[in-house]
Structures are given as structure tokens and as C-alpha cells.
Design a protein around this motif. Sequence first.
Motif, PDB file in Angstrom:
ATOM      1  N   THR A  83     -82.712 -28.577  -9.290  1.00 10.93           N
ATOM      2  CA  THR A  83     -81.379 -28.996  -9.717  1.00 10.93           C
ATOM      3  C   THR A  83     -80.353 -28.620  -8.663  1.00 10.93           C
ATOM      4  N   GLN A  84     -79.173 -29.182  -8.781  1.00 13.87           N
ATOM      5  CA  GLN A  84     -78.089 -28.866  -7.867  1.00 13.87           C
ATOM      6  C   GLN A  84     -77.451 -27.545  -8.251  1.00 13.87           C
ATOM      7  N   ASP A  85     -76.788 -26.920  -7.286  1.00  9.11           N
ATOM      8  CA  ASP A  85     -76.076 -25.685  -7.558  1.00  9.11           C
ATOM      9  C   ASP A  85     -75.019 -25.922  -8.621  1.00  9.11           C
ATOM     10  N   GLY A  86     -74.868 -24.951  -9.509  1.00  7.95           N
ATOM     11  CA  GLY A  86     -73.841 -25.028 -10.536  1.00  7.95           C
ATOM     12  C   GLY A  86     -74.289 -25.739 -11.788  1.00  7.95           C
ATOM     13  N   VAL A  87     -75.518 -26.262 -11.794  1.00  7.64           N
ATOM     14  CA  VAL A  87     -76.044 -26.944 -12.969  1.00  7.64           C
ATOM     15  C   VAL A  87     -76.876 -25.965 -13.782  1.00  7.64           C
ATOM     16  N   LEU A  88     -76.488 -25.791 -15.048  1.00  8.64           N
ATOM     17  CA  LEU A  88     -77.209 -24.868 -15.917  1.00  8.64           C
ATOM     18  C   LEU A  88     -78.322 -25.609 -16.647  1.00  8.64           C
ATOM     19  N   LEU A  89     -79.496 -25.011 -16.618  1.00 10.94           N
ATOM     20  CA  LEU A  89     -80.626 -25.583 -17.329  1.00 10.94           C
ATOM     21  C   LEU A  89     -81.176 -24.561 -18.307  1.00 10.94           C
ATOM     22  N   GLY A  90     -81.564 -25.036 -19.473  1.00 11.38           N
ATOM     23  CA  GLY A  90     -82.105 -24.134 -20.477  1.00 11.38           C
ATOM     24  C   GLY A  90     -81.391 -24.333 -21.805  1.00 11.38           C
ATOM     25  N   THR A  91     -81.758 -23.527 -22.764  1.00 14.04           N
ATOM     26  CA  THR A  91     -81.161 -23.576 -24.101  1.00 14.04           C
ATOM     27  C   THR A  91     -80.284 -22.348 -24.271  1.00 14.04           C
ATOM     28  N   PRO A  92     -78.975 -22.516 -24.534  1.00 15.52           N
ATOM     29  CA  PRO A  92     -78.037 -21.378 -24.520  1.00 15.52           C
ATOM     30  C   PRO A  92     -78.474 -20.172 -25.337  1.00 15.52           C
ATOM     31  N   GLU A  93     -79.053 -20.390 -26.534  1.00 12.35           N
ATOM     32  CA  GLU A  93     -79.440 -19.264 -27.382  1.00 12.35           C
ATOM     33  C   GLU A  93     -80.494 -18.367 -26.738  1.00 12.35           C
ATOM     34  N   TYR A  94     -81.212 -18.892 -25.746  1.00 13.25           N
ATOM     35  CA  TYR A  94     -82.324 -18.141 -25.157  1.00 13.25           C
ATOM     36  C   TYR A  94     -82.143 -17.872 -23.667  1.00 13.25           C
ATOM     37  N   MET A  95     -80.982 -18.225 -23.125  1.00 17.50           N
ATOM     38  CA  MET A  95     -80.733 -18.036 -21.702  1.00 17.50           C
ATOM     39  C   MET A  95     -80.305 -16.609 -21.403  1.00 17.50           C
ATOM     40  N   ALA A  96     -80.874 -16.040 -20.340  1.00 16.58           N
ATOM     41  CA  ALA A  96     -80.490 -14.698 -19.916  1.00 16.58           C
ATOM     42  C   ALA A  96     -79.038 -14.705 -19.441  1.00 16.58           C
ATOM     43  N   PRO A  97     -78.266 -13.675 -19.795  1.00 19.17           N
ATOM     44  CA  PRO A  97     -76.839 -13.663 -19.476  1.00 19.17           C
ATOM     45  C   PRO A  97     -76.527 -13.823 -17.996  1.00 19.17           C
ATOM     46  N   GLU A  98     -77.341 -13.247 -17.116  1.00 16.19           N
ATOM     47  CA  GLU A  98     -77.028 -13.291 -15.686  1.00 16.19           C
ATOM     48  C   GLU A  98     -77.103 -14.710 -15.122  1.00 16.19           C
ATOM     49  N   LEU A  99     -77.846 -15.603 -15.790  1.00 10.97           N
ATOM     50  CA  LEU A  99     -77.927 -16.981 -15.321  1.00 10.97           C
ATOM     51  C   LEU A  99     -76.592 -17.695 -15.477  1.00 10.97           C
ATOM     52  N   ILE A 100     -75.799 -17.258 -16.451  1.00 14.06           N
ATOM     53  CA  ILE A 100     -74.495 -17.869 -16.685  1.00 14.06           C
ATOM     54  C   ILE A 100     -73.388 -17.106 -15.963  1.00 14.06           C
TER      55      ILE A 100
END
Length: 203
Positions: A83-100
Motif C-alpha cells: 500500500t501507499q504511505d499514509g494508507v491504513l489497513l486493518g480493522t480498527p477494533e483490532y489494530m495496534a495503537p502504534e500503527l495509527i
Amino acid sequence: MEYLEGEDLDHMLQREGPLPWARLANMAIQICSGLSSAHAKGTYHRDIKPQNCFRVTLDRNPDHIKLIDFGIAKDTNSGQELTQDGVLLGTPEYMAPELIATNATPDARSDIYAVGATLYKLITGTPPFSSKNVLDLLYHQSTPRPRPRASGRPIATSRRSPTTSCSRPSRRTRTSATRAPTSSARRCSSRSRPWSARRSCGT
């Protein structure tokens, strides 16, 4: 592509309700073992959640778990980003905080966080953090550790694997093989009464 006949754990949760730890511990071992194999090859799933843990019957075991949907997985050996930089992938309820919060690179620890959130939902019936506002979910790293929910049974995952869902990745298990969560689940499983479909139905 392998054809699988069964159901994902989210559908199972909707039908049966929160799972007893004696049964869930064995599933946790399989989830961690599957991730261990992927991590050893330099692949991170990036979207572990109940919907991507698929239950099939294999060798008379009705709770054999397969990890599915590696569509947004990161392959560290390919040298290419999916993916391109700045694009978040995943499901918010299960995403690790540091990814955001810091746009960190996904690694084994972010997968381990998702495992913790997945187990939390399967044993309580709800994810550790929930909100109708996606932005609230994306910034859940500022929220205190969720308290065990009243589900009618002890919350074994919060007591025995406290580092799995820690907001700080430095306090999460640092192994790419997810060996610590697996070992914890094995210890818990060995202390629990064996689960059977007949006993869970009160027969």
C-alpha cells in the motif's frame, strides 16, 4: 485456493455466545502457531480478527483453526509495500495503537496485539474497545486497559496474558514466533478441564 467448509469464529460467537476458556485456549494455540509459521517466513498478517480465524473439522477435531484472508499481509522478503504511505489497513477494533499514532511499520507485535483483542472478544462477546465513531477507535491507545467484562465466566486472557494487548509495543511480546502467547495458552489449557461439545451443552 483451498476450499474450506466451516465457519469463522465471529459467526460461531454470534451463535454460541462467549467461549469457555478451556475451549478457547486450544484455539489460541493454533492461531499463534499459524502466525508463528507466517512470521518465520517474514510475513505479517495485519488483520487478525475473529472473522479471519476459520473453524473446520480435521482429524475428528471440530475446532481446527485456519488463518484466512492474507490479502493485506506484509511480506518483508519482497522488498515492496502493498500500500501507499499514509494508507491504513486493518480493522480498527483490532489494530495496534502504534500503527495509527506513529504510522509504524507492521511487525510481529502488531499481529500479537490483534490476537489479544481477538481472544478478548471471543471470551467476553465484545471487543476491548468499541465506539460508533471510527476516530475514537483509531485513538484508543490513550484509553486505559479495558476492564474484564461480565460474561458469566472468569476472564482468563486478561489475567494470564496481560502483555498481549498492551498499548505499548515495547511491553508486548518481542518474539516473531509468538512463542510466549502460545506457551501461556498451553499452560492455561493444561489447567482447564477438557472441553467437549457434549459437556458444553450440559449432557
